[in-house]
Design a protein around this motif. Sequence first.
Motif, PDB file in Angstrom:
ATOM      1  N   ARG A  40       0.838  -1.214   0.000  1.00  0.00           N
ATOM      2  CA  ARG A  40       0.000   0.000   0.000  1.00  0.00           C
ATOM      3  C   ARG A  40       0.867   1.257   0.000  1.00  0.00           C
ATOM      4  O   ARG A  40       0.530   2.263  -0.642  1.00  0.00           O
ATOM      5  N   GLU A  43       2.038   1.801  -3.477  1.00  0.00           N
ATOM      6  CA  GLU A  43       0.887   2.161  -4.303  1.00  0.00           C
ATOM      7  C   GLU A  43       0.491   3.621  -4.072  1.00  0.00           C
ATOM      8  O   GLU A  43       0.147   4.345  -5.015  1.00  0.00           O
ATOM      9  N   ALA A  86      -3.251   1.338  -9.266  1.00  0.00           N
ATOM     10  CA  ALA A  86      -1.939   0.740  -9.041  1.00  0.00           C
ATOM     11  C   ALA A  86      -2.045  -0.434  -8.085  1.00  0.00           C
ATOM     12  O   ALA A  86      -2.879  -0.432  -7.166  1.00  0.00           O
ATOM     13  N   ALA A  87      -1.238  -1.432  -8.323  1.00  0.00           N
ATOM     14  CA  ALA A  87      -1.137  -2.586  -7.426  1.00  0.00           C
ATOM     15  C   ALA A  87       0.311  -3.040  -7.400  1.00  0.00           C
ATOM     16  O   ALA A  87       0.991  -3.043  -8.438  1.00  0.00           O
ATOM     17  N   ALA A 103       5.359  -3.553  -9.801  1.00  0.00           N
ATOM     18  CA  ALA A 103       4.117  -2.782  -9.793  1.00  0.00           C
ATOM     19  C   ALA A 103       3.376  -2.930 -11.107  1.00  0.00           C
ATOM     20  O   ALA A 103       3.982  -3.106 -12.169  1.00  0.00           O
TER      21      ALA A 103
END
Length: 555
Positions: free
Chosen positions: A464, A467, A479-480, A495
């Motif tokens: 997180r 991100e 985004a992840a 990413a």
Amino acid sequence: MTSSVTPQWVSSYPPGLSAHLAVDATSLVDAWRRRVAAAPDRSAIAYFDGTVSARRLDGLSDAFAAALQDRGVTHGDRIGILMQNVPQYAISFLALWKLGAIAVLLNPMYQGRELRHLVDDSGVRGIIADDQLHPATVETVEGSRVEWIVTTSGLEYQTRGDPRVFGAHAAAQPSPDGDMAQLIHEYEGRRPTEPGLALDDIALLTYTSGTTGPPKGAMNTHGNILTVATTTAAWMGVEPGDSHLAVAPLFHITGAVIGAATPLLHDTTLVFVNRTDPAVVVDAFAEHRVTCTTGSITVFNALHRVEGAGAEHFASARTLYSGGAPIPPATVEQFRERFGKYIHNIYGMTETTSAVIAVPPGVDAPVDEASGSLSIGLPMPNLEARIVDPAGTPLPTGHQGELELAGPQIVPGYWHNPQATAGTMPEGRLRTGDVAVMDEDGWVYIVDRLKDQINVSGYKVWPREVEDVLYEHPAVYEAAVVGRPDPYRGETVVAYVSVKGGETVAEEDLIEFTKQRLAAYKYPRTINVIDELPKTQTGKIRRRVLRDTPQEDDT
């Protein structure tokens, strides 16, 4: 431990070691004073061509503690330490503990808001910082509760000036708030008024990323650290006059406790090499006749790549340990083939005050037939370990479940975060978040993680956090971040992003964007720009799908 029954794994312990080891010191300061009295003239620190005896280190830390006490530092105050692995780290630890203050471990790779969060959350009154970091630190803490920043130079306590470490490095202008060397000179011969210390007093505040939010401060007490230092020294067979090399960073729990506290309290020499350079580490092994070290898989991979390094450099080494992530069997064998030394797995967390499970010295860890993974070891003395189901019910031998730990190594909780404490340590039992299996002999194998955290060279990365930085880019829509196996780092950060309509962005530009805003080990080495991120029916991004997506270099 809560059980009086001798665990089955004790039969595989190093000779003479029992399931229970008593801690007879009343505090870290008491243990240190005993070490000084036992051999005051033995070397306590080695730093390139410089050495510091136990007697001198005691005097240096006394003087620095007296100087800080005159500034009002007292029992329970939080003081940040922001530097590389240099002798001043040991001086700072001892000085703060003599005052009953709490050392807050600050990562020198942190920038901006990463550092500011730790400063604000812990409420540090002052910071002891490397002089090269002073300008950026002043900017970061502006408007905080920090009252002063005392600086120190990595050039001190040695005269060699190894260009591989220092390059053209020159001492920076000292902080207007004070310079450690000058303060020690001014207060030479003075001793602080020491408060009464108890085992449950907090000695370190060590930040770790949790599974549901920002970093949390684990409260490592004097008793926690003494327990781990005692069991680790007994486990590794530490002897007076041994030489321990600090390659794990001291701002990390492994470096702070195994790398520093254990040798400091056990009549051995603590060898510093500043920022880790593989070739310098190899030379330090030979020069200082290093008997033991604990580092990440990245360190040992880097040592393996040093041109000209051979078995002769590691001739004095008795025990090499790797923490942070289990080492692949192939890495262990390649290292042993070249250098003649076996790397033992060791396991711990910030919440366990470092090492609690380890492979006994001189023993090859068994390999799990199903996964091909090496065991991380056996539960060490004073620890209760079991595998539990989601409800916390113990599972039979050989069944997968969550690794749960209890004992005097486990911290009492997180700093000013009772909710996180209750969730992670119900009734004082640590739910590690690691899926594991324990065999009938007590060998523990890590199977998977319940957490989404990424383990890069022993450092934990919370997706997180990465991100959130990516979302700051004006072109990014979603985004992840996931982790991928990496032969050098253990895992690497990857990413996936989708961009806003009408926008375009190069993957290289996104990498540079994150690189400027995150610690070096956190920014993604690979960023994939895709049309749309996979989601559940409720709209949640499916990280697992991305984690399992083949990369071009996988084919």
